[in-house]
Design a protein around this motif. Structure first.
Motif, PDB file in Angstrom:
ATOM      1  N   UNK A   1      -4.252   1.430  -8.646  1.00 38.77           N
ATOM      2  CA  UNK A   1      -2.423   2.201  -8.235  1.00 38.77           C
ATOM      3  C   UNK A   1      -1.674   0.766  -7.880  1.00 38.77           C
ATOM      4  N   UNK A   2      -1.701  -0.645  -8.794  1.00 36.28           N
ATOM      5  CA  UNK A   2      -0.699  -1.596  -9.220  1.00 36.28           C
ATOM      6  C   UNK A   2      -0.638  -1.837 -10.271  1.00 36.28           C
ATOM      7  N   UNK A   3      -1.587  -1.205 -10.855  1.00 41.34           N
ATOM      8  CA  UNK A   3      -1.765  -1.052 -12.118  1.00 41.34           C
ATOM      9  C   UNK A   3      -0.118  -0.141 -12.499  1.00 41.34           C
ATOM     10  N   UNK A   4      -0.531   1.399 -11.898  1.00 40.73           N
ATOM     11  CA  UNK A   4       0.593   2.123 -11.993  1.00 40.73           C
ATOM     12  C   UNK A   4       1.678   2.121 -11.688  1.00 40.73           C
ATOM     13  N   UNK A   5       2.034   0.975 -10.507  1.00 42.29           N
ATOM     14  CA  UNK A   5       3.046   1.094 -10.062  1.00 42.29           C
ATOM     15  C   UNK A   5       4.196  -0.166 -11.330  1.00 42.29           C
ATOM     16  N   UNK A   6       3.680  -1.273 -10.779  1.00 41.79           N
ATOM     17  CA  UNK A   6       3.735  -1.699 -12.034  1.00 41.79           C
ATOM     18  C   UNK A   6       4.583  -1.203 -13.489  1.00 41.79           C
ATOM     19  N   UNK A   7       3.930  -0.400 -13.966  1.00 41.99           N
ATOM     20  CA  UNK A   7       4.199   0.641 -14.534  1.00 41.99           C
ATOM     21  C   UNK A   7       5.322   1.465 -14.506  1.00 41.99           C
ATOM     22  N   UNK A   8       5.269   1.441 -13.596  1.00 42.83           N
ATOM     23  CA  UNK A   8       7.032   1.927 -13.467  1.00 42.83           C
ATOM     24  C   UNK A   8       8.038   1.203 -12.933  1.00 42.83           C
ATOM     25  N   UNK A   9       7.919   0.140 -12.150  1.00 40.34           N
ATOM     26  CA  UNK A   9       8.582  -1.197 -12.282  1.00 40.34           C
ATOM     27  C   UNK A   9       9.459  -1.054 -13.880  1.00 40.34           C
ATOM     28  N   UNK A  10       8.142  -1.287 -15.058  1.00 38.52           N
ATOM     29  CA  UNK A  10       8.286  -1.828 -16.421  1.00 38.52           C
ATOM     30  C   UNK A  10       9.578  -0.604 -16.573  1.00 38.52           C
TER      31      UNK A  10
END
Length: 320
Positions: free
Chosen positions: A305-314
Motif C-alpha cells: 500500500x505504501x508503494x502504491x501510494x508513493x507511486x501515486x505521489x510520483x
C-alpha cells in the motif's frame, strides 16, 4: 488546547533514505527533497497529517496516523523525474481524539503553502483529512477575494463519506461537512466520487449523493473497455470547475494492491485504471491541492500500500 505550533513536527531527514547511483542524472527523491523554507521557489510541498481519530470514531482499523512516515519511506528511493522543486513541510499531529483541532491546524498550514505558489500534497492519515484540506483551500480562495468559486472535488474512493455529521464527525463525514460549508458560503458543491462500492455504501448514502448532485461512478463501471467514457465524463466535470481538489482514499484500490487500509476493498479499481484518471486531473491546469488517505502501515503486506501510494505521489508530480 494545543497550539498549531505544538501540533507541528518538522522535517525528518531520517525518513528519506535510499541508494545513490554513480551515473549522472540518476537522482532519487531522497537526494532532491528539501525542508520547506519561506520564500523558496514554488514546487510541490508534502505535508503529513498524522491522525486517525476520525477512523477510530468511524469504528475502523486504526493505524493511519503512521501513514505519513511510511509513505515518505516508500517515496524516498523512487527515481527523480521532476523539473521543479519538492519540499517536505513536516507533519501536523493529532493528540488523542482532538480531531477538529488537528484539522484546523492542517488547514492553517495549507493556506501559506498555496499562497506561496506551492502545490500541497497531504499525506494522511484517515480520510478526515479531506475536511481539513478543504478548509485550507477555502481559506486560501477567500483570502484571494473569490466570492463564489466553482471548486471541483474529485474523490477516488470506495466510499462516499457522506454520513450525517450531526451524529459524530469522523472519517465517514467529510464531504457532508464540505457540502454544509459550501451552503453556508453560498458556493456550489461540486463533488465527483469515482470507484464507489455499492456493497460498502447504504441506500441512504446513495440517496444523499443523488440529492447533492454527486457525479458517481461505481467500481464495477471503471473497467478497461469503459475507461475512455469515464475519462470523458471526468473531462466534462473538470471543464465546469475553476479549481480542483483531488483526494485519494487508498481503499479505492483492490485489497491485493492495497491491503494496508482501514477497510480493504473486495473488488476495488486497479491502479492501472486509476492512473489515467489522475493524469487527467494533474494535467488540466486547475489542481490546487491533493491528499492521500487511509494508509495503515500496521496492516500493510510487504509495503504494497505504501508503494502504491508513493507511486501515486510520483505520478502527481511528473508534470513539473
Amino acid at each position: 488546547m494545543p497550539s498549531d505550533t505544538s501540533l507541528h513536527q518538522d522535517f525528518d531527514r531520517s525518513l528519506w533514505q535510499g541508494r545513490t547511483d554513480p551515473e549522472p542524472d540518476s537522482e532519487r527523491w531522497h537526494q532532491k527533497i528539501q525542508p520547506l523554507a519561506e520564500g523558496g521557489t514554488p514546487g510541490c510541498a508534502l505535508l503529513g497529517f498524522a491522525c486517525d481519530a476520525g477512523v477510530a470514531r468511524n469504528q475502523g482499523r486504526v493505524g493511519a496516523a503512521d501513514g505519513p512516515a511510511a509513505l515518505r519511506r516508500a517515496l524516498a528511493p523512487l527515481a527523480w523525474h521532476r523539473q521543479g522543486a519538492a519540499y517536505d513541510a513536516g507533519d501536523v499531529r493529532c493528540e488523542g481524539d482532538a480531531m477538529e483541532v488537528a484539522q484546523q491546524a492542517l488547514a492553517n498550514r495549507l493556506v501559506p503553502l498555496m499562497g506561496e505558489g506551492h502545490l500541497p500534497i497531504v499525506l494522511g492519515g484517515g480520510h478526515e483529512v479531506a475536511y481539513a484540506s478543504w478548509s485550507g483551500l477555502a481559506q486560501h480562495l477567500t483570502a484571494n477575494g473569490e466570492t463564489a468559486p466553482r471548486v471541483g472535488i474529485v474523490n477516488l474512493d470506495a466510499h462516499f463519506d457522506l454520513r450525517d455529521p450531526q451524529h459524530v464527525r469522523s472519517s465517514g463525514t467529510p464531504f457532508s461537512q464540505i457540502a454544509e460549508d459550501c451552503a453556508q458560503r453560498g458556493w456550489p458543491f461540486r463533488y465527483a466520487c469515482l470507484g464507489v462500492s455499492r456493497a460498502a455504501n447504504t441506500r441512504a448514502l446513495f440517496n444523499r449523493a443523488d440529492e447533492l448532485g454527486v457525479m458517481v461512478r461505481e467500481d464495477r463501471d471503471i473497467t478497461a473497455p469503459r475507461l475512455t467514457g469515464i475519462e470523458q465524463d471526468l473531462a466534462d466535470f473538470l471543464r465546469d470547475c475553476d479549481h480542483l481538489y483531488l483526494t485519494i482514499d487508498l481503499d479505492v484500490l483492490p485489497a491485493a494492491e492495497a491491503p494496508g487500509v482501514s477497510a480493504p476493498a473486495a473488488r476495488g479499481v486497479a491502479l492501472a485504471l486509476i492512473e489515467p484518471l489522475i493524469e487527467s486531473i494533474r494535467d488540466c491546469g486547475k489542481l490546487r491541492l491533493a491528499d492521500l488517505a487511509e494508509l495503515n502501515p500496521g496492516r500493510d503486506i510487504d509495503g504494497r500500500t505504501a508503494r502504491a501510494a508513493a507511486r501515486l505521489v510520483h505520478l502527481l508530480t511528473l508534470n513539473d
